[in-house]
Design an enzyme around this catalytic site. Structure first.
Site, PDB file in Angstrom:
ATOM      1  N   HIS A  94      43.199  43.222  42.851  1.00  0.00           N
ATOM      2  CA  HIS A  94      43.280  44.572  43.427  1.00  0.00           C
ATOM      3  C   HIS A  94      42.107  44.908  44.351  1.00  0.00           C
ATOM      4  O   HIS A  94      42.284  45.391  45.465  1.00  0.00           O
ATOM      5  CB  HIS A  94      43.336  45.625  42.310  1.00  0.00           C
ATOM      6  CG  HIS A  94      44.353  45.348  41.245  1.00  0.00           C
ATOM      7  ND1 HIS A  94      45.627  44.908  41.533  1.00  0.00           N
ATOM      8  CD2 HIS A  94      44.307  45.451  39.896  1.00  0.00           C
ATOM      9  CE1 HIS A  94      46.307  44.758  40.400  1.00  0.00           C
ATOM     10  NE2 HIS A  94      45.529  45.077  39.388  1.00  0.00           N
ATOM     11  N   ASP A 134      50.984  42.639  43.626  1.00  0.00           N
ATOM     12  CA  ASP A 134      49.738  43.329  43.314  1.00  0.00           C
ATOM     13  C   ASP A 134      50.134  44.798  43.385  1.00  0.00           C
ATOM     14  O   ASP A 134      50.324  45.330  44.479  1.00  0.00           O
ATOM     15  CB  ASP A 134      48.665  43.003  44.362  1.00  0.00           C
ATOM     16  CG  ASP A 134      47.347  43.651  43.988  1.00  0.00           C
ATOM     17  OD1 ASP A 134      47.359  44.835  43.624  1.00  0.00           O
ATOM     18  OD2 ASP A 134      46.311  42.973  44.063  1.00  0.00           O
ATOM     19  N   HIS A 135      50.304  45.425  42.228  1.00  0.00           N
ATOM     20  CA  HIS A 135      50.945  46.747  42.262  1.00  0.00           C
ATOM     21  C   HIS A 135      50.119  47.789  43.009  1.00  0.00           C
ATOM     22  O   HIS A 135      50.643  48.797  43.460  1.00  0.00           O
ATOM     23  CB  HIS A 135      51.334  47.217  40.848  1.00  0.00           C
ATOM     24  CG  HIS A 135      50.189  47.716  40.027  1.00  0.00           C
ATOM     25  ND1 HIS A 135      49.272  46.881  39.453  1.00  0.00           N
ATOM     26  CD2 HIS A 135      49.821  48.971  39.664  1.00  0.00           C
ATOM     27  CE1 HIS A 135      48.384  47.603  38.783  1.00  0.00           C
ATOM     28  NE2 HIS A 135      48.696  48.868  38.894  1.00  0.00           N
TER      29      HIS A 135
HETATM   30  C1  BG6 Z   1      46.269  46.015  35.856  1.00  0.00           C
HETATM   31  C2  BG6 Z   1      45.198  45.529  34.922  1.00  0.00           C
HETATM   32  O1  BG6 Z   1      46.498  45.078  36.868  1.00  0.00           O
HETATM   33  O2  BG6 Z   1      45.868  47.245  36.437  1.00  0.00           O
HETATM   34  C3  BG6 Z   1      44.883  46.566  33.870  1.00  0.00           C
HETATM   35  O3  BG6 Z   1      45.631  44.333  34.289  1.00  0.00           O
HETATM   36  C4  BG6 Z   1      44.557  47.894  34.510  1.00  0.00           C
HETATM   37  O4  BG6 Z   1      43.813  46.147  33.041  1.00  0.00           O
HETATM   38  C5  BG6 Z   1      45.646  48.277  35.491  1.00  0.00           C
HETATM   39  O5  BG6 Z   1      44.445  48.867  33.492  1.00  0.00           O
HETATM   40  C6  BG6 Z   1      45.280  49.534  36.248  1.00  0.00           C
HETATM   41  O6  BG6 Z   1      46.380  49.939  37.006  1.00  0.00           O
HETATM   42  P1  BG6 Z   1      46.637  51.456  37.318  1.00  0.00           P
HETATM   43  O7  BG6 Z   1      47.848  51.455  38.203  1.00  0.00           O
HETATM   44  O8  BG6 Z   1      46.852  52.147  36.000  1.00  0.00           O
HETATM   45  O9  BG6 Z   1      45.414  51.950  37.983  1.00  0.00           O
END
Ligand code: BG6
Length: 509
Positions: free
Chosen positions: A241, A178-179
């Protein structure tokens, strides 16, 4: 024991967007910092028939913005090997095994392997089963699996996928990415909570009125319409998230800051999130889809006109909702969440709204004079996750001068642009964690399972009612219902960037 950073990465989806945008640059940063030395190799696999030379050129091109010297780029890219691969064809895994074994020997990797699944989730199960049946997983070193989202599309499919994976990898070797958990300020939530008694002592239903979590995006679905139209905001952002962030905010202090203890507390927190009945889900969760809109001179098309999106799509691009947590600490404190595409601004932030003092002594009626406004603005702790990183706390102070009017003040701290620029990117941190075998910043199966339980009922309730879409204009902060959700509880969203634009005539009412 052999160096744990001597490792063979096998990236399924090696020609894909994620590999090129995130994984190769992150591996390069790890390499530059000495976290990967001479003893590492990467196999990129995908269907396309690329040569090693072409693959290396692509890898080198993905790190150009990091300004490597020509020699550095060449040396780094020389560790990369390409194998054209059909994930459904067992014989292809034999070729992959031969290459893996050869690289293991050439680079002296002691059997350490990390498999990265960065491709369409429908293949996750079959790839993992083949890794075992075709003896690609080794006996001597470690074997770890990094798996991108989505982990299933509901509880049942997630459970089935997990059962398949468990046949090959024990839980401690499964790293579900989960980045957001690699983002600096998400990791900072624990520091803010557990290193400051002024907050932790107040972190409960006696002192907190409500908590607001906003994951706003200004972009639309871009070129991901095909995926997104089958997912929607609830599964794309809330199930993973947002619920992860909620768990970090709501969990009890861990007895130690370790993987085992933190995960145990997060799981407990998620288990206390109320699973709604259908009627509660419909009352507490609202969805939206963007219509064409205009903001600050830019026009945007509606979701249904986006590429690869069904022109009659009923997929939600916006969710706002109220979670309640049934435990002693949080009973009675709503956790409001919202996320959406094509909102006014990109902004991920958390607002902790504290209860006000019981009586506003500055406004109590004196003698017989009625007092008009007794309310004081609440103290709000804001955690800014992105695009800026930092935190702020609002206080009420005395207005300078005669009399005694209170005035609203904000204490602010932001990481400097230079700090943000130089701090490791989320994927770099998470890859290093996986190299070290540290799963703290990854989602445990029980967290994933509970998150699906929470979200499945909302999805199911929605699926039984035809939505009235589109219902918010691109460039705004979502449909009316998102504001009413808080208003009916006597609250309002603390962050309303759309007002700023409206006040300046840049956004229509
Ligand atoms: C991803 C989603 O997990 O997170 C995307 O699939 C979203 O739809 C993205 O745009 C948002 O990540 P960040 O790091 O750009 O806020």
């Amino acid at each position: 024991m052999a160096n744990e950073k001597n490792v063979l990465f096998t990236i399924f989806g090696g020609t894909g967007d994620l590999a090129q945008r995130k994984l190769y640059p992150s591996l390069f940063r790890l390499y530059k910092k000495g976290n990967l030395g001479k003893h590492f190799a990467v196999i990129g696999t995908a269907r396309r028939p690329w040569s090693d030379e072409h693959y290396r050129e692509v890898v080198a091109s993905t790190i150009q913005s990091l300004n490597p010297t020509e020699e550095e780029a060449k040396e780094f890219a020389s560790h990369f090997y390409y194998q054209s691969h059909d994930v459904n064809d067992s014989t292809h895994y034999n070729t992959l095994k031969d290459l893996a074994d050869r690289l293991d020997e050439t680079y002296q990797l002691a059997g350490n392997r990390i498999y990265y699944l960065a491709m369409s989730p429908e293949f996750f199960g079959t790839i993992v089963s083949h890794l075992k049946s075709q003896h690609i997983v080794t006996e001597n070193g470690y074997n770890r699996l990094i798996i991108e989202k989505p982990f299933g599309s509901d509880y049942q499919s997630a459970f089935e996928l997990n059962e398949k994976i468990r046949q090959v990898f024990p839980e401690q070797d499964i790293f579900r990415i989960d980045h957001y958990l690699g983002k600096e300020m998400i990791q900072n939530i624990s520091a803010i909570r557990f290193a400051n008694n002024i907050f932790e002592s107040q972190w409960n239903n006696r002192y907190i009125d409500n908590i607001q979590i906003t994951f706003g995006e200004a972009l639309g679905v871009e070129d991901r319409g095909g995926y997104y139209d089958h997912s929607g905001a609830l599964k794309d952002m809330v199930q993973n998230h947002i619920l992860q962030v909620l768990a970090l905010l709501a969990m009890e202090p861990p007895v130690a800051f370790s993987e085992k203890e933190i995960r145990a507390e997060k799981i407990k927190a998620l288990k206390a999130v109320r699973i709604y009945e259908k009627s509660e889900a419909l009352k507490n969760f609202i969805r939206g889809q963007y219509a064409p809109g205009e903001l600050d001179g830019n026009t945007f098309k509606g979701y249904r006109e986006e590429d690869k999106v069904d022109p009659e799509s009923t997929t939600e691009t916006f969710v706002a909702g109220k979670f309640v947590i049934d435990n002693f600490r949080w009973s009675g404190v709503p956790f409001y969440v919202r996320t959406g595409k094509r909102l006014t601004e990109k902004g991920t932030r958390i607002n902790i709204v504290f209860k006000q003092v019981p009586v506003n002594v500055f406004k109590t009626s004196v003698e017989d004079e009625p007092c008009e406004d007794r309310t004081l603005p609440p103290n709000v702790l804001t955690i800014y996750i992105q695009p800026t990183e930092g935190f702020s706390l609002t206080l009420n102070g005395k207005e300078v001068g005669q009399g005694f009017n209170t005035e609203f003040r904000r204490l602010e701290y932001r990481n400097s642009a230079e700090m943000v620029e130089n701090s490791p990117e989320a994927y770099e941190k998470l890859l290093l964690d996986a190299l070290k075998g540290d799963g703290t910043n990854f989602s445990h199966w029980e967290e994933v399972a509970q998150s699906w339980h929470i979200v499945d009922v909302i999805r199911k309730a929605w699926d039984q009612v035809e939505p009235d879409f589109p219902n918010y204009k691109a460039g705004t902060m979502g449909p009316e219902g998102a504001f009413e959700l808080l208003e009916k509880d006597g609250f309002e969203w603390i962050w309303q960037p759309d007002d700023w634009y409206r006040d300046r005539g840049k956004l229509e009412d």
